[in-house]
Design an enzyme around this catalytic site. Structure first.
Site, short mmCIF file in Angstrom:
data_model
loop_
_atom_site.label_atom_id
_atom_site.label_comp_id
_atom_site.label_asym_id
_atom_site.label_seq_id
_atom_site.Cartn_x
_atom_site.Cartn_y
_atom_site.Cartn_z
N PHE A 6 0.85 -1.20 0.00
CA PHE A 6 0.00 0.00 0.00
C PHE A 6 0.88 1.24 0.00
CE2 PHE A 6 -2.33 3.40 2.24
CZ PHE A 6 -3.42 3.52 1.38
N GLY A 42 2.39 7.90 -0.33
CA GLY A 42 3.22 9.09 -0.52
C GLY A 42 4.01 8.97 -1.81
N GLU A 78 12.89 3.00 2.29
CA GLU A 78 11.89 3.43 3.26
C GLU A 78 12.35 3.26 4.71
OE1 GLU A 78 9.01 4.91 2.47
OE2 GLU A 78 9.66 4.81 0.38
#
Length: 219
Positions: A49, A52, A126
């Site tokens: 998902f 950003g 990330e």
């Protein structure tokens, strides 16, 4: 205006230092990835998902993508960035999921075969600073399907947790913060544009951008 030390003097309470913030080691990144993937059977395709920059720059192949929504978390500029969109002296802001509400984004289906190298690259992107918590959330796709999707939520006990900030702090970040991936303002503007183009506009984020972006007449 910027002072001689490069601090954002326009906002006296703008943080100049975030305390001790260290990148994760390669071993820590590998451990985090392996721990998070324990909930994946590695025979079914994996859903990711995105809410950003992964929406407009996923950097991984997707067998399928569609708009989707997760519940229990909402999107906001809750993460200080001292590398990609700012520096330790002039931290920028990036989006994170925090508790409450819901969030619309894009869901990517990653084919099982060959997925690991792409997931390792995703972790380096990330999870470099350890500011997020990788979690699996119930995710409703736009065609009604429900899947478990991997995503990244804010780690509230990290010094990079910004929480909900007043507009004058966000405005200062928009005006001054820049890291090796570009400015905070460009990051937010591109995300707003990508959400709108995907048919899932974030009105709150659009309003924040409108209120806080610096005009040409600003000092």
């Amino acid at each position: 205006m910027m002072n001689q030390q490069g601090n954002a003097a326009a906002a006296p309470d703008y943080p100049s230092l975030l305390g001790e913030v260290h990148p994760l080691t390669d071993e820590e990144l590998a451990h985090s990835l392996q721990t998070s993937l324990k909930q994946w059977d590695r025979t079914s395709d994996l859903w990711l998902f995105a809410y950003g920059s992964l929406i407009w720059k996923p950097d991984l192949p997707a067998a399928e993508s569609c708009s989707a929504r997760v519940y229990g978390y909402h999107r906001g500029l809750y993460l200080w960035s001292c590398l990609t969109r700012g520096t330790p002296q002039i931290p920028g802001l990036v989006l994170a999921l925090d508790h409450g509400g819901s969030c619309a984004g894009l869901a990517f289906r990653i084919a099982t075969d060959g997925a690991m190298p792409h997931l390792e690259k995703l972790w380096q992107r990330e999870m470099a600073m350890g500011s997020y918590r990788p979690v699996w959330l119930a995710c409703q796709l736009n065609d009604g399907r429900r899947v478990r999707a991997l995503t990244f939520v804010m780690h509230r006990d990290k010094p990079t947790y910004a929480g909900r900030l007043p507009d004058h702090i966000v405005r200062t970040a928009f005006k001054h913060a820049q890291g090796h991936c570009g400015t905070t303002l460009d990051y937010v503007a591109r995300t707003v544009e990508a959400l709108r183009a995907s048919g899932i506009p974030d009105r709150a984020l659009e309003a924040l951008l409108e209120r806080c972006q610096c005009k040409k007449t600003d000092d």
